[in-house]
Design an enzyme around this catalytic site. Sequence first.
Site, mmCIF file in Angstrom:
data_model
loop_
_atom_site.group_PDB
_atom_site.id
_atom_site.type_symbol
_atom_site.label_atom_id
_atom_site.label_comp_id
_atom_site.label_asym_id
_atom_site.label_seq_id
_atom_site.Cartn_x
_atom_site.Cartn_y
_atom_site.Cartn_z
ATOM 1 N NE ARG A 113 -3.886 0.581 1.896
ATOM 2 C CZ ARG A 113 -5.113 0.655 2.411
ATOM 3 N NH1 ARG A 113 -5.337 1.400 3.473
ATOM 4 N NH2 ARG A 113 -6.110 -0.007 1.882
ATOM 5 C CG HIS A 140 -8.436 0.119 -2.934
ATOM 6 N ND1 HIS A 140 -7.629 -0.932 -2.543
ATOM 7 C CD2 HIS A 140 -9.151 0.474 -1.821
ATOM 8 C CE1 HIS A 140 -7.840 -1.192 -1.262
ATOM 9 N NE2 HIS A 140 -8.753 -0.357 -0.802
ATOM 10 C CD GLN A 143 -12.906 -2.140 -0.646
ATOM 11 O OE1 GLN A 143 -12.103 -2.012 0.258
ATOM 12 N NE2 GLN A 143 -14.077 -2.738 -0.469
ATOM 13 C CG ASP A 229 -13.623 6.243 -1.057
ATOM 14 O OD1 ASP A 229 -13.601 6.106 0.186
ATOM 15 O OD2 ASP A 229 -12.603 6.121 -1.764
ATOM 16 C CB CYS A 269 -14.013 0.974 -0.068
ATOM 17 S SG CYS A 269 -13.358 2.636 0.110
ATOM 18 N NE ARG A 297 -10.001 -5.475 0.391
ATOM 19 C CZ ARG A 297 -9.271 -4.443 0.829
ATOM 20 N NH1 ARG A 297 -9.873 -3.387 1.340
ATOM 21 N NH2 ARG A 297 -7.953 -4.428 0.717
HETATM 22 N N1 NVA Z 1 -10.037 6.509 -1.509
HETATM 23 C C1 NVA Z 1 -9.646 6.151 -0.157
HETATM 24 C C2 NVA Z 1 -9.861 4.692 0.056
HETATM 25 C C3 NVA Z 1 -9.510 4.206 1.428
HETATM 26 C C4 NVA Z 1 -9.671 2.736 1.586
HETATM 27 C C5 NVA Z 1 -8.197 6.530 0.070
HETATM 28 O O1 NVA Z 1 -7.380 6.335 -0.832
HETATM 29 O O2 NVA Z 1 -7.884 7.032 1.146
HETATM 30 N N1 CP Z 2 -11.198 -0.249 2.396
HETATM 31 C C1 CP Z 2 -9.919 -0.311 2.833
HETATM 32 O O1 CP Z 2 -8.982 -0.524 2.055
HETATM 33 O O2 CP Z 2 -9.793 -0.146 4.167
HETATM 34 P P1 CP Z 2 -8.440 0.068 4.984
HETATM 35 O O3 CP Z 2 -7.901 1.419 4.596
HETATM 36 O O4 CP Z 2 -8.864 0.006 6.421
HETATM 37 O O5 CP Z 2 -7.469 -1.008 4.621
#
Ligand code: NVA
Ligand code: CP
Length: 316
Positions: A113, A140, A143, A229, A269, A297
Amino acid sequence: MTDFTAPADKPLRHFLQISDLSRQELLYVLERARIIKDKFKRYIAYQPFHDRTLAMVFEKASTRTRVSFEAGMYQMGGAVIHLTTTDSQLGRAEPIEDTARVVSRMVDLVMIRTFEQSRIERFAEFSRVPVINGLTNEHHPCQILADVFTYMEHRETIQGKIVTWIGDANNMAYTWIQAAQRLGFTLHFSAPKGYELDPARLEGVDATAWRSFDDPVHACRDADLVTTDVWTSMGYEAENEERKQAFARWCVDANMMSQAKPDALFMHCLPAHRGEEVTAEVIDGPQSVVWDEAENRLHAQKALMEFLLLGQLEPS
Ligand code: NVA
Ligand code: CP
């Protein structure tokens, strides 16, 4: 014990975005997720990853991604190593290429990540083992794999359906569009002016895969699934106040849901901000499947890891 070791000549595959898998491969992984989930729910052990290790590298925060990958790998008989920027040499400027060369000699699979997609691509280029995108600024895919799986669990097929995206043109929105292109549904998209999709990133995407709407209420009309989101993704926190003003009308509420089909589902998500991108009435209401979505997930990623390490298995 059955020997599940992948053949030595198996080509190296990464999952950095949805388009890394063909339609047939995505459908295969989704079907495997169903089988693996069913076994797990019936307490039938499935441990093909004895002696296999997953390294997880987090350069941004996580709850679901960490817990689902970690639990999933243990459940499949493997082990997990958790690294972050601050507790590894990544935080002291060791080049990502060198980290990739070293880590991938010691483990069998890597989940990352991070910020720019180019960073995970650089890691993958120098990795000897499959690399999975656990979220970047641009994508992502894990997800969306779970989201499509959840939709199919509730409504059988997503093909031909309308998925409405309300909000930012972020990693989730672009990943939904890739899934629409691969799996044959349409994404209806609505964001405030200045936060729309970038046409340069949609080159090569079929015109039938997505449609843009100025009015978020109009975008929800006839939707089979409404999803949203956070207004401010990780890494963009400096824009938070400005975004709160711009996105005020892009809050999924009962009025928007009333425009969708009567059996439409709602997804997010997570983490969610009730009162910002969605009302509590919708996210905690009867059309919401966000807890199934979060749980899935686990099952979807177990199927993905199995595919990347072992390839396509004969039906069992
Ligand atoms: N769009 C959000 C998703 C978090 C799971 C982010 O990137 O922070
Ligand atoms: N939806 C998701 O990726 O959650 P986290 O940021 O908690 O991993």
